[in-house]
Design a protein around this motif. Sequence first.
Motif, PDB file in Angstrom:
ATOM      1  N   ARG A   1       0.715  -1.301  -0.066  1.00 52.06           N
ATOM      2  CA  ARG A   1      -0.009   0.069  -0.110  1.00 52.06           C
ATOM      3  C   ARG A   1       0.825   1.246  -0.069  1.00 52.06           C
ATOM      4  NH1 ARG A   1      -2.998  -3.079   3.586  1.00 52.06           N
ATOM      5  NH2 ARG A   1      -2.110  -2.098   5.456  1.00 52.06           N
ATOM      6  N   ILE A   2       1.732   1.234   0.694  1.00 50.96           N
ATOM      7  CA  ILE A   2       2.744   2.359   0.856  1.00 50.96           C
ATOM      8  C   ILE A   2       3.479   2.714  -0.409  1.00 50.96           C
ATOM      9  CG2 ILE A   2       4.814   3.426   1.941  1.00 50.96           C
ATOM     10  CD1 ILE A   2       3.900   1.928   4.770  1.00 50.96           C
ATOM     11  N   GLU A   3       4.049   1.434  -0.683  1.00 52.02           N
ATOM     12  CA  GLU A   3       4.786   1.541  -2.254  1.00 52.02           C
ATOM     13  C   GLU A   3       3.972   1.512  -3.493  1.00 52.02           C
ATOM     14  OE1 GLU A   3       8.182   1.947  -2.920  1.00 52.02           O
ATOM     15  OE2 GLU A   3       8.708   2.088  -0.722  1.00 52.02           O
ATOM     16  N   ARG A   4       2.696   1.452  -3.381  1.00 53.01           N
ATOM     17  CA  ARG A   4       1.882   1.388  -4.521  1.00 53.01           C
ATOM     18  C   ARG A   4       2.058   0.086  -5.252  1.00 53.01           C
ATOM     19  NH1 ARG A   4      -0.229   7.394  -5.636  1.00 53.01           N
ATOM     20  NH2 ARG A   4      -0.800   8.096  -3.448  1.00 53.01           N
ATOM     21  N   ILE A   5       2.359  -1.008  -4.621  1.00 54.68           N
ATOM     22  CA  ILE A   5       2.574  -2.132  -5.646  1.00 54.68           C
ATOM     23  C   ILE A   5       1.446  -3.015  -5.824  1.00 54.68           C
ATOM     24  CG2 ILE A   5       4.062  -4.226  -5.447  1.00 54.68           C
ATOM     25  CD1 ILE A   5       6.366  -2.856  -3.811  1.00 54.68           C
ATOM     26  N   THR A   6       1.128  -3.229  -6.794  1.00 60.82           N
ATOM     27  CA  THR A   6       0.109  -3.898  -7.371  1.00 60.82           C
ATOM     28  C   THR A   6       0.437  -5.332  -7.668  1.00 60.82           C
ATOM     29  OG1 THR A   6      -0.056  -3.006  -9.643  1.00 60.82           O
ATOM     30  CG2 THR A   6      -1.391  -1.905  -7.990  1.00 60.82           C
ATOM     31  N   ALA A   7       0.379  -6.048  -6.652  1.00 60.58           N
ATOM     32  CA  ALA A   7       0.905  -7.505  -6.701  1.00 60.58           C
ATOM     33  C   ALA A   7       0.499  -8.234  -5.567  1.00 60.58           C
ATOM     34  CB  ALA A   7       2.464  -7.700  -6.970  1.00 60.58           C
ATOM     35  N   PRO A   8       0.135  -9.718  -5.925  1.00 59.83           N
ATOM     36  CA  PRO A   8      -0.237 -10.535  -4.965  1.00 59.83           C
ATOM     37  C   PRO A   8       0.808 -10.434  -3.604  1.00 59.83           C
ATOM     38  CG  PRO A   8       0.575 -11.848  -6.592  1.00 59.83           C
ATOM     39  CD  PRO A   8       0.711 -10.438  -7.153  1.00 59.83           C
ATOM     40  N   ALA A   9       0.436 -10.717  -2.359  1.00 61.03           N
ATOM     41  CA  ALA A   9       1.475 -10.793  -1.286  1.00 61.03           C
ATOM     42  C   ALA A   9       2.412 -11.981  -1.711  1.00 61.03           C
ATOM     43  CB  ALA A   9       0.436 -11.016   0.048  1.00 61.03           C
ATOM     44  N   VAL A  10       2.394 -12.898  -2.150  1.00 58.75           N
ATOM     45  CA  VAL A  10       3.193 -13.971  -2.190  1.00 58.75           C
ATOM     46  C   VAL A  10       2.948 -14.520  -3.517  1.00 58.75           C
ATOM     47  CG1 VAL A  10       3.727 -16.400  -1.447  1.00 58.75           C
ATOM     48  CG2 VAL A  10       2.965 -14.945   0.141  1.00 58.75           C
ATOM     49  N   SER A  11       4.054 -14.573  -4.383  1.00 56.65           N
ATOM     50  CA  SER A  11       4.137 -15.192  -5.676  1.00 56.65           C
ATOM     51  C   SER A  11       5.204 -16.178  -5.921  1.00 56.65           C
ATOM     52  CB  SER A  11       4.034 -13.929  -6.854  1.00 56.65           C
ATOM     53  OG  SER A  11       5.181 -13.196  -6.681  1.00 56.65           O
ATOM     54  N   GLY A  12       5.478 -16.465  -7.255  1.00 54.02           N
ATOM     55  CA  GLY A  12       6.697 -17.405  -7.450  1.00 54.02           C
ATOM     56  C   GLY A  12       6.363 -18.740  -7.468  1.00 54.02           C
ATOM     57  N   ASP A  13       7.372 -19.707  -7.983  1.00 55.47           N
ATOM     58  CA  ASP A  13       7.145 -21.008  -8.326  1.00 55.47           C
ATOM     59  C   ASP A  13       7.646 -22.007  -7.375  1.00 55.47           C
ATOM     60  OD1 ASP A  13       9.692 -20.323  -8.708  1.00 55.47           O
ATOM     61  OD2 ASP A  13      10.011 -21.211 -10.701  1.00 55.47           O
ATOM     62  N   ALA A  14       8.100 -21.590  -5.948  1.00 57.78           N
ATOM     63  CA  ALA A  14       8.708 -22.390  -5.125  1.00 57.78           C
ATOM     64  C   ALA A  14       7.601 -23.204  -4.505  1.00 57.78           C
ATOM     65  CB  ALA A  14       9.596 -21.350  -4.086  1.00 57.78           C
ATOM     66  N   PRO A  15       7.921 -24.617  -3.937  1.00 57.03           N
ATOM     67  CA  PRO A  15       7.054 -25.083  -3.209  1.00 57.03           C
ATOM     68  C   PRO A  15       6.755 -24.471  -1.722  1.00 57.03           C
ATOM     69  CG  PRO A  15       9.136 -26.137  -3.206  1.00 57.03           C
ATOM     70  CD  PRO A  15       9.383 -25.250  -4.122  1.00 57.03           C
ATOM     71  N   PRO A  16       5.818 -24.808  -1.087  1.00 55.43           N
ATOM     72  CA  PRO A  16       5.358 -24.039   0.237  1.00 55.43           C
ATOM     73  C   PRO A  16       6.425 -24.579   1.528  1.00 55.43           C
ATOM     74  CG  PRO A  16       4.000 -26.052  -0.059  1.00 55.43           C
ATOM     75  CD  PRO A  16       4.726 -25.712  -1.283  1.00 55.43           C
ATOM     76  N   VAL A  17       7.147 -25.617   1.349  1.00 57.13           N
ATOM     77  CA  VAL A  17       7.908 -25.914   2.381  1.00 57.13           C
ATOM     78  C   VAL A  17       9.349 -26.549   1.712  1.00 57.13           C
ATOM     79  CG1 VAL A  17       8.364 -27.495   4.112  1.00 57.13           C
ATOM     80  CG2 VAL A  17       6.256 -26.647   3.852  1.00 57.13           C
ATOM     81  N   VAL A  18      10.247 -26.338   2.259  1.00 53.06           N
ATOM     82  CA  VAL A  18      11.874 -26.810   2.021  1.00 53.06           C
ATOM     83  C   VAL A  18      12.712 -27.263   3.285  1.00 53.06           C
ATOM     84  CG1 VAL A  18      12.851 -24.682   2.026  1.00 53.06           C
ATOM     85  CG2 VAL A  18      13.878 -26.441   0.515  1.00 53.06           C
ATOM     86  N   LYS A  19      13.403 -28.184   3.044  1.00 48.60           N
ATOM     87  CA  LYS A  19      14.359 -28.839   4.229  1.00 48.60           C
ATOM     88  C   LYS A  19      15.448 -28.003   3.801  1.00 48.60           C
ATOM     89  CE  LYS A  19      11.588 -32.775   5.489  1.00 48.60           C
ATOM     90  NZ  LYS A  19      10.455 -32.519   4.447  1.00 48.60           N
ATOM     91  N   ILE A  20      16.067 -27.568   5.019  1.00 46.19           N
ATOM     92  CA  ILE A  20      17.459 -27.282   5.131  1.00 46.19           C
ATOM     93  C   ILE A  20      18.612 -27.786   5.991  1.00 46.19           C
ATOM     94  CG2 ILE A  20      16.665 -24.816   4.279  1.00 46.19           C
ATOM     95  CD1 ILE A  20      17.264 -24.135   7.085  1.00 46.19           C
ATOM     96  N   ARG A  21      19.713 -27.564   5.772  1.00 47.28           N
ATOM     97  CA  ARG A  21      20.852 -27.967   6.860  1.00 47.28           C
ATOM     98  C   ARG A  21      21.716 -26.837   7.453  1.00 47.28           C
ATOM     99  NH1 ARG A  21      21.995 -30.526   2.165  1.00 47.28           N
ATOM    100  NH2 ARG A  21      23.673 -29.288   1.804  1.00 47.28           N
TER     101      ARG A  21
END
Length: 404
Positions: free
Chosen positions: A173-193
Motif C-alpha cells: 500500500r505504501i509503495e503502491r505495488i499492485t501484486a499478490p502478497a506471495v508469488s513465485g514457483d517455489a514449493p510451500p516447504v523446503v528442508k535445510i541443513r
Amino acid sequence: MPVPRSSRPPPTERTHPWVQLKYFTYHPQVYSRMLGAASDDARAGDLVAVYDKDGQRFGAGFFNPSAHVPLRVLHHGQEVVDEAFLEGLLDRACELREKIPSLADPAQTDAWRVISSDGDSLSGLTVDKYADILCVQIHSLGVHQRIEKWLPRLHQRLGTKKATVRVDPSIARIERITAPAVSGDAPPVVKIREHGMRFEVDFAAGHKTGFFCDQRENRKKLGEWVKRLGPSTRVADLCCYTGGFSLAAKLLGGAEDVTGVDLDEKAIEQAKRNANLNQARVNWVHADAFVWARQMVANKETWDVVVVDPPKFVFDKEDVEGRIKYRDLNGLALQLAKPGALFLTCSCSGQISEEEFTDIVIAAAHHRGRKLQFLERTGAGPDHPVMSTCPESRYLKALWARVW
C-alpha cells in the motif's frame, strides 16, 4: 508531503530523470523533508540521478514520490549509474557470500542471506537462500519492477532453481505495488541443513522469510557452551519460534532436558516437526512466555541455561511500551536462572542500540536482585553485513552472560 517538481530547467545539464537533495546525507533512505526537487520525467520506480543541494552529482537511487521513503540511494559517487550497474550489485552481494568462511561448506549449511537490503547497497531487497530455493522480500517499488529480470541472474549465480516472492500488504500500500502478497514457483516447504541439524522452512506460515538465518552462528555457539556445561544441563528457551536454539542445545550441546516456549501455535507445531526430523526429544510448550515464566517462578523452577529471543518489541524511537516488554521479559527470565547460569538474551529491534539494550537488561537484573557477568556481545553473521551509511541495520543484538 509530495516531492516538489521542477518547473524550470536545472541550472546545469543533468542526467534525466533526477532528484535533488535539500540537505546533505549519506543515509540510503531519504525522506521527503530532505528532498528538494525532482525532474518532471521522474516516475515512480525510476532509477534516478541524485544531485546534492549545490547541484553536483551525488549518486543514484530508486525514486517513488508517494512512498514513505521516496528516495532509496543505491550508490554514492559521480559515476553515471544504469541498470547494468544494479545487476553488478547483485553479483557483488553473491561474491561476498562466496568468500565467507562459515558458508564455504555446504554440508554445514545450505541456508544464508544472499542480499541484505541497505547492507548490500540494494535498499528494499532482502533475499535468503534455502537449499535450492530463494525467498525474496520486497520493500521497494523499484525493486519490484526489476525482480523478474534479476531472479534468473541470481539463480544462475547461486545454483538455485525456484523462488518465492513476498510483499507485505502494508508495504504494498505504501509503495503502491499492485501484486499478490506471495508469488513465485517455489514449493510451500523446503528442508535445510545447519551444523548437522535439519530444519523445515514453511514459507506460508513462517515469519519474515521463514527462518532466522541471522542466528546461525549464535545457535552453534550456544551448542558449544551447553556441551561444555555437560549433559545434565537444563535449558529453557523462551520465544523459541521453530526451535533453533532448543535443538542446538539438544543436538549440538547434548543437553538432556530442554524446554522451548512460544505463543505462536504454528511455530510450536513447526518446532515439533523439526525435532522429529532430527529424532530429538524436546519439551515444547505452547504458551505466552510472560505467563509461563511467572508460573515457573511461582513453582520455584530454575535452569542452568536460559535463552530469550523474542520477536521485535520496539518499532520506533518513541516506543516506550516495547522497551518495557524487553525489561519485563528479561526480568522474569533472570528469575529462572540458577546462580552461575548461562544467560543469552537477544533483541532484533533496530531502533534500540546495543548500549540501550544492555542498559535495559542490566536494569531488569538489578531490579530482581541479580548481577550479570557479561561474557560476549554478538549479533548476526557476516552474511548480514552493515554499511557505514546505515548503522541501524545492525538490528540483532545478543548478550551472553552468567547470572549471579
